[in-house]
Scaffold this motif. Sequence first.
Motif, mmCIF file in Angstrom:
data_model
loop_
_atom_site.group_PDB
_atom_site.id
_atom_site.type_symbol
_atom_site.label_atom_id
_atom_site.label_comp_id
_atom_site.label_asym_id
_atom_site.label_seq_id
_atom_site.Cartn_x
_atom_site.Cartn_y
_atom_site.Cartn_z
ATOM 1 N N LEU A 185 0.645 -1.239 -0.117
ATOM 2 C CA LEU A 185 0.148 0.042 -0.031
ATOM 3 C C LEU A 185 1.130 1.118 -0.024
ATOM 4 N N ALA A 186 1.877 1.204 0.884
ATOM 5 C CA ALA A 186 2.917 2.335 0.914
ATOM 6 C C ALA A 186 3.395 2.639 -0.457
ATOM 7 N N TRP A 187 4.066 1.707 -1.242
ATOM 8 C CA TRP A 187 4.586 1.741 -2.644
ATOM 9 C C TRP A 187 3.527 2.465 -3.702
ATOM 10 N N SER A 188 2.196 1.808 -3.477
ATOM 11 C CA SER A 188 1.119 2.327 -4.231
ATOM 12 C C SER A 188 0.805 3.752 -4.081
ATOM 13 N N LEU A 189 0.870 4.137 -2.841
ATOM 14 C CA LEU A 189 0.655 5.598 -2.329
ATOM 15 C C LEU A 189 1.705 6.475 -2.924
ATOM 16 N N GLY A 190 3.120 5.944 -2.695
ATOM 17 C CA GLY A 190 4.146 6.762 -3.157
ATOM 18 C C GLY A 190 4.140 6.900 -4.558
ATOM 19 N N ILE A 191 3.866 5.829 -5.396
ATOM 20 C CA ILE A 191 3.657 6.014 -7.016
ATOM 21 C C ILE A 191 2.594 7.011 -7.120
ATOM 22 N N ALA A 192 1.637 6.948 -6.348
ATOM 23 C CA ALA A 192 0.458 8.010 -6.690
ATOM 24 C C ALA A 192 0.851 9.324 -6.398
ATOM 25 N N THR A 193 1.640 9.368 -5.243
ATOM 26 C CA THR A 193 2.001 10.851 -4.810
ATOM 27 C C THR A 193 3.085 11.284 -6.223
ATOM 28 N N ALA A 194 4.012 10.598 -6.602
ATOM 29 C CA ALA A 194 4.823 10.825 -7.595
ATOM 30 C C ALA A 194 4.075 11.315 -9.052
ATOM 31 N N LEU A 195 3.212 10.519 -9.073
ATOM 32 C CA LEU A 195 2.189 10.880 -10.558
ATOM 33 C C LEU A 195 1.653 12.007 -10.238
ATOM 34 N N ALA A 196 1.148 12.277 -9.007
ATOM 35 C CA ALA A 196 0.396 13.651 -8.671
ATOM 36 C C ALA A 196 1.290 14.716 -8.922
ATOM 37 N N VAL A 197 2.628 14.521 -8.431
ATOM 38 C CA VAL A 197 3.490 15.620 -8.404
ATOM 39 C C VAL A 197 3.772 15.925 -9.936
ATOM 40 N N ALA A 198 4.124 15.013 -10.745
ATOM 41 C CA ALA A 198 4.443 14.846 -12.067
ATOM 42 C C ALA A 198 3.388 15.517 -12.871
ATOM 43 N N GLY A 199 2.088 15.386 -12.404
ATOM 44 C CA GLY A 199 0.792 15.907 -13.228
ATOM 45 C C GLY A 199 0.847 17.144 -12.781
ATOM 46 N N SER A 200 0.964 17.651 -11.623
ATOM 47 C CA SER A 200 1.019 19.094 -11.315
ATOM 48 C C SER A 200 2.013 19.824 -11.960
ATOM 49 N N VAL A 201 3.294 19.061 -12.241
ATOM 50 C CA VAL A 201 4.266 20.053 -12.998
ATOM 51 C C VAL A 201 3.815 20.292 -14.219
ATOM 52 N N LEU A 202 3.372 19.392 -15.021
ATOM 53 C CA LEU A 202 2.837 19.658 -16.446
ATOM 54 C C LEU A 202 1.418 20.458 -16.317
ATOM 55 N N LEU A 203 0.654 20.382 -15.311
ATOM 56 C CA LEU A 203 -0.224 21.380 -15.263
ATOM 57 C C LEU A 203 0.147 22.813 -14.903
ATOM 58 N N ALA A 204 1.244 22.881 -14.118
ATOM 59 C CA ALA A 204 2.140 24.253 -14.001
ATOM 60 C C ALA A 204 2.514 24.812 -15.244
ATOM 61 N N GLN A 205 3.035 23.838 -16.250
ATOM 62 C CA GLN A 205 3.791 24.243 -17.241
ATOM 63 C C GLN A 205 2.713 24.867 -18.184
ATOM 64 N N VAL A 206 1.538 24.079 -18.269
ATOM 65 C CA VAL A 206 0.556 24.481 -18.923
ATOM 66 C C VAL A 206 -0.336 26.021 -18.496
#
Length: 509
Positions: A185-206
């Motif tokens: 579960l921790a790994w899944s949440l960590g991956i989800a957190t990383a994806l959320a940060v990456a998505g936020s960076v893309l949204l920030a770029q846009v």
Amino acid sequence: MSKGIVTRLRLSSLRLRLVVVFALVALTAAVAASGIAYWLNREAVLTRTQDGALNDFRQEMQNRAATLPLRPTQEDLRRTAELMATGSANYQVLLLGERDAGKPIVGASDPDDFTLADVPRSLREAVDTERPVTEANPYPYHLFWQRTERNGTPYLVGGTRIDGGGPAGYMFKSLAAEKADLNSLAWSLGIATALAVAGSVLLAQVAATTVLRPVHRLGEAAKQLGEGKLDTRLRVTGADELADLTRTFNSAAESLQKKVADMSAREESSRRFVADMSHELRTPLTALTAVTEVLEDEQDSLDPMIAPAVALVVSETRRLNDLVENLMEVTRFDAGTARLVLDEVDIADQITACIDARAWLDAVDLDAERGIVAPLDPRRLDVILANLIGNALKHGGSPVRVSVRTEDDELVIAVRDHGPGIPEEVLPHVFDRFYKASASRPRSEGSGLGLSIAMENALIHGGSITAANSVGEDGAVDGAVFVLRLPLDASGITREVQTRSSQGEVEEA
């Protein structure tokens, strides 16, 4: 780091800040959400496993351990422990009884896996403690549990005692499966957190691109406006704050263009007026000059009562003639029609000729090496020297010293006097047109244009003039120093030079 890289970093700093802020906000939110989700799931998983195992163990203690005799044998304890451990809860059991008073015996479902040493002392003491029976506490012995760890594997240890002197029982359940689930579960949440940060960076770029594109357009437009392209306008799109800012910019640019056009028209009109006036004055001045020359020749034979008036007319006519010539020169600079006529000039000979033509040989000391030759405009150099040396003789103190040297492909001519120097508040204005240091002497002999014209002639050569005070060894001001710097090779300046004397700038046309 190259200038281009520095410029790109500077231009992208706002974008970088937006991306970092978006990423930090997303990271904070994701970490907080993941942490809360992990904590809730961990408690739920552990509580469910723990409650299930403890309830099953309590039930087994009541159903099996309670049926043992008061003095069970070790075999009785072992067999009962094995029966209790075969349940669905999947834990090991250890039963602790007494063969005789003070002689404990132990029976374990798996002695190799669970022994009395695996039971924490604090848990054993809590299990063995008998509590008074009251209405609020109907049982003297309670079920206690504790989480421990052995060789990196978490375990649940629980224990209780049968009322009435029955055996004590302990259960030992591995939580390795729950730990693996929680790690997953921790790994899944960590991956989800990383994806959320990456998505936020893309949204920030846009978002940054959407926000900064109009800002970049405004910056480019402001730059063009600063370069003199006053017809620069921006297309207004949308109805947000950036659109309002664009409308304000267009309005300001239009107002600025109109004001600059009006000022240019007035300046051109004033320049034309001065040029026309100076031109028109030259004809009567020529006649007046001829008459004054005749009067000056006959001055000795005039009536003594008339002679002073004649001398005044002669001096004022000459002063007016010089003023008109200076005004004509200024208008040529302002109109951009001033040109250089270059010739190979021996600097020492040129300065000597300038001083000799004005009868200043006795008042000026010249320190110049022979053989310094540079392509300059002799007439304009003479104007510069005459103004600087004449100013030193008029407002400074003798002796006036003119020194010449070369320095880094430059010709440096310093004119120094030994007068009271230039007041600090006057220094920034000595090259301004019509500026006079003393407001109480507005009708002094000078026109206030000499140093300004000298500066314009230096600028048209690609040089400059600086003014400063000379300080003696005692720290007191010991005269003023004007330093003329001209390029030793001005042969490339052969076309018309546009000057903006009001700003002190020079451009090649």
